[in-house]
Scaffold this motif. Sequence first.
Motif, PDB file in Angstrom:
ATOM      1  N   PRO A   1       0.848  -1.196   0.000  1.00 30.33           N
ATOM      2  CA  PRO A   1       0.000   0.000   0.000  1.00 30.33           C
ATOM      3  C   PRO A   1       0.883   1.246   0.000  1.00 30.33           C
ATOM      4  N   ARG A   2       0.442   2.281  -0.684  1.00 29.66           N
ATOM      5  CA  ARG A   2       1.251   3.493  -0.796  1.00 29.66           C
ATOM      6  C   ARG A   2       1.649   4.046   0.572  1.00 29.66           C
ATOM      7  N   SER A   3       0.736   3.916   1.536  1.00 33.04           N
ATOM      8  CA  SER A   3       1.003   4.467   2.870  1.00 33.04           C
ATOM      9  C   SER A   3       2.112   3.730   3.603  1.00 33.04           C
ATOM     10  N   GLU A   4       2.452   2.516   3.128  1.00 26.95           N
ATOM     11  CA  GLU A   4       3.467   1.707   3.804  1.00 26.95           C
ATOM     12  C   GLU A   4       4.823   1.747   3.103  1.00 26.95           C
ATOM     13  N   ARG A   5       4.929   2.474   2.009  1.00 30.81           N
ATOM     14  CA  ARG A   5       6.212   2.584   1.323  1.00 30.81           C
ATOM     15  C   ARG A   5       7.153   3.473   2.117  1.00 30.81           C
TER      16      ARG A   5
ATOM     17  N   ASP B   1       3.613   9.244  -6.019  1.00 30.82           N
ATOM     18  CA  ASP B   1       3.696   7.942  -5.351  1.00 30.82           C
ATOM     19  C   ASP B   1       3.978   6.809  -6.324  1.00 30.82           C
ATOM     20  N   GLU B   2       4.776   7.089  -7.349  1.00 30.33           N
ATOM     21  CA  GLU B   2       5.095   6.090  -8.362  1.00 30.33           C
ATOM     22  C   GLU B   2       6.604   5.995  -8.564  1.00 30.33           C
ATOM     23  N   VAL B   3       7.047   4.842  -9.080  1.00 26.12           N
ATOM     24  CA  VAL B   3       8.415   4.727  -9.578  1.00 26.12           C
ATOM     25  C   VAL B   3       8.373   5.018 -11.071  1.00 26.12           C
ATOM     26  N   PRO B   4       9.470   5.553 -11.613  1.00 31.74           N
ATOM     27  CA  PRO B   4      10.737   5.844 -10.944  1.00 31.74           C
ATOM     28  C   PRO B   4      10.744   7.199 -10.235  1.00 31.74           C
ATOM     29  N   LEU B   5      11.580   7.247  -9.228  1.00 31.27           N
ATOM     30  CA  LEU B   5      11.969   8.496  -8.582  1.00 31.27           C
ATOM     31  C   LEU B   5      13.478   8.585  -8.681  1.00 31.27           C
ATOM     32  N   VAL B   6      13.980   9.729  -9.120  1.00 30.69           N
ATOM     33  CA  VAL B   6      15.422   9.968  -9.158  1.00 30.69           C
ATOM     34  C   VAL B   6      15.741  11.147  -8.249  1.00 30.69           C
ATOM     35  N   ILE B   7      16.769  10.981  -7.448  1.00 31.33           N
ATOM     36  CA  ILE B   7      17.315  12.097  -6.685  1.00 31.33           C
ATOM     37  C   ILE B   7      18.605  12.497  -7.383  1.00 31.33           C
ATOM     38  N   TYR B   8      18.599  13.683  -7.965  1.00 30.96           N
ATOM     39  CA  TYR B   8      19.755  14.170  -8.716  1.00 30.96           C
ATOM     40  C   TYR B   8      20.251  15.457  -8.069  1.00 30.96           C
ATOM     41  N   ARG B   9      21.462  15.391  -7.547  1.00 33.04           N
ATOM     42  CA  ARG B   9      22.050  16.522  -6.837  1.00 33.04           C
ATOM     43  C   ARG B   9      21.117  17.035  -5.747  1.00 33.04           C
ATOM     44  N   GLY B  10      20.506  16.088  -5.059  1.00 31.01           N
ATOM     45  CA  GLY B  10      19.660  16.416  -3.924  1.00 31.01           C
ATOM     46  C   GLY B  10      18.237  16.799  -4.257  1.00 31.01           C
ATOM     47  N   LYS B  11      17.881  16.842  -5.543  1.00 29.91           N
ATOM     48  CA  LYS B  11      16.548  17.259  -5.952  1.00 29.91           C
ATOM     49  C   LYS B  11      15.783  16.080  -6.545  1.00 29.91           C
ATOM     50  N   PRO B  12      14.484  15.949  -6.231  1.00 27.36           N
ATOM     51  CA  PRO B  12      13.702  14.830  -6.767  1.00 27.36           C
ATOM     52  C   PRO B  12      13.231  15.089  -8.193  1.00 27.36           C
ATOM     53  N   LEU B  13      13.267  14.031  -9.002  1.00 33.29           N
ATOM     54  CA  LEU B  13      12.740  14.051 -10.363  1.00 33.29           C
ATOM     55  C   LEU B  13      11.789  12.869 -10.515  1.00 33.29           C
ATOM     56  N   VAL B  14      10.639  13.099 -11.121  1.00 37.47           N
ATOM     57  CA  VAL B  14       9.665  12.025 -11.321  1.00 37.47           C
ATOM     58  C   VAL B  14       9.173  12.023 -12.766  1.00 37.47           C
ATOM     59  N   GLN B  15       8.469  10.953 -13.127  1.00 32.27           N
ATOM     60  CA  GLN B  15       7.963  10.696 -14.472  1.00 32.27           C
ATOM     61  C   GLN B  15       9.124  10.350 -15.411  1.00 32.27           C
ATOM     62  N   SER B  16       9.112   9.128 -15.898  1.00 31.10           N
ATOM     63  CA  SER B  16      10.285   8.557 -16.562  1.00 31.10           C
ATOM     64  C   SER B  16      10.799   9.385 -17.734  1.00 31.10           C
TER      65      SER B  16
END
Length: 209
Positions: free
Chosen positions: A39-43, A54-69
């Motif tokens: 469940p999303r609440s348990e991730r 609340d989806e993969v992928p998530l990238v952390i690039y130089r400390g900043k989050p990036l989403v949507q492939s």
Amino acid sequence: MPTIKLYGNRYSGHAYKVRLFLKLTDTPHCYEAVDILQPRSERPAFFRENARYDEVPLVIYRGKPLVQSNAILLHLAEKLQLLQGGTDKDGPERAQVAEWLMWEQSRLGFSLPNLRFERKFRTGCDPAVLTWLETRLRADMDVLNAHLERSDGFIVGDSLSIADCSLAGYLYWLGDAGLEIADWPEVEAWLTRLSEQEHWQHPDDLMGT
């Protein structure tokens, strides 16, 4: 230390796109698997705080989050100056790469993952829905096959770009959706060329580690 961390899942072709790009370009990164069956609440809390949808992928690039492939691919290709498509930033190849990423998102990146999910991971789907998804996917495969028949070997021109990474995201799992890659010989040949690149790995291997 790597400045890139990727959160993904072994069943996610969208996450595979990004890790394939990082592998093919030999870009140092860390990878952490996220259980998308939870469940999303348990991730993990960090993932939930940074993965906007609340989806993969998530990238952390130089400390900043990036989403949507595909957005991640565009951003990393620009920042790292890798696999952008052509040498001229204002040239037609760059525009074509962006076009294919948009097409993938609305067409192949919709039809294939959804049909694969219904046929491999879930039962009881309305047969009419399966027929609709398969019809759509076959049409998408026809478009891609016709394009590759006229291409110079890759999606844009004669060299790899992020368009190849994006479109290949789920195609190595086409059989999971109940279709045979041999029905689209140009797509099959292109996937073979891609698999011959240094550092390439099948998603079952790459996303399982």
